[in-house]
Write a protein that holds these residues in place. Structure first.
Motif: not given
Length: 206
Positions: A110, A161, A165, A168
């Protein structure tokens, strides 16, 4: 707990071998190709498996420390869901013939790397520290319920969170689909736990 994850992983592999699960999920963007060891797909599977394992341990801890059926039911649901998902992710790593551990810091995929580990000693964002896990194991009744709900709210926020990640950055269809489901389910549970804390005269930690 470890055995449950291994069993779930074996089940996923068996279904894949039998053709019962396909990467070609209609309407999902992504690829069917095997990812590389340093891909977001592999990194997410490794890191979220570790993240989930702590949630399972935390949930079984609180089930032994309260008689409140609402909290015990939530803890059981979280433990079962995340143990199964952990088994799926470890199963994918086996299927891809990729290592389950990496020399890179958590969440390097990430772009976070060393920044993922908190100053308080937590391995990844949202994860409880060793001291917090030890404290949960000493509490009883309402105190255990409140602390668990606070810890798990933080845990879910970190999990959301990370899953966002993957939505995407990951490329494998079935993994992106799982990540989307994690975001939706954990955001819903954050709302539920906030209400459960309010009923107990408490609130999520700032």
């Amino acid at each position: 707990m470890r055995q449950a994850g291994l069993v779930a992983g074996a089940a996923v592999l068996a279904l894949l071998a039998a053709g019962a699960i396909s990467y070609a999920v209609a309407g999902d963007e992504g690829t069917d190709r095997t990812p590389s060891a340093d891909s977001a797909d592999a990194g997410f599977a490794r890191d979220m498996a570790v993240h989930h394992q702590q949630a399972v341990e935390m949930s079984y801890l609180v089930r032994d420390r309260t008689d409140d059926e609402e909290v015990r039911r939530l803890a059981y649901d979280i433990a079962q869901t995340q143990a199964n998902q952990r088994g799926m992710m470890l199963g994918w790593l086996d299927l891809w013939e990729l290592p389950k551990v990496s020399a890179d810091p958590p969440m390097t995929w990430m772009g976070m790397g060393d920044a993922a580990s908190g100053e308080d000693g937590a391995l990844m964002p949202g994860m409880a520290t060793d001291a917090e896990m030890e404290r949960l194991g000493t509490l009883e009744g309402k105190q255990a319920e409140v602390f668990y709900l606070q810890l798990m709210t933080d845990h879910h926020k970190g999990g959301v969170h990370m899953a966002q990640g993957c939505v995407h950055a990951c490329e494998v269809r079935v993994e992106k689909r799982l990540a989307r489901g994690m975001v939706e389910a954990q955001e819903s549970e954050i709302g539920l736990m906030t209400e459960m804390l309010r009923e107990r005269g408490a609130a999520p930690r700032p």
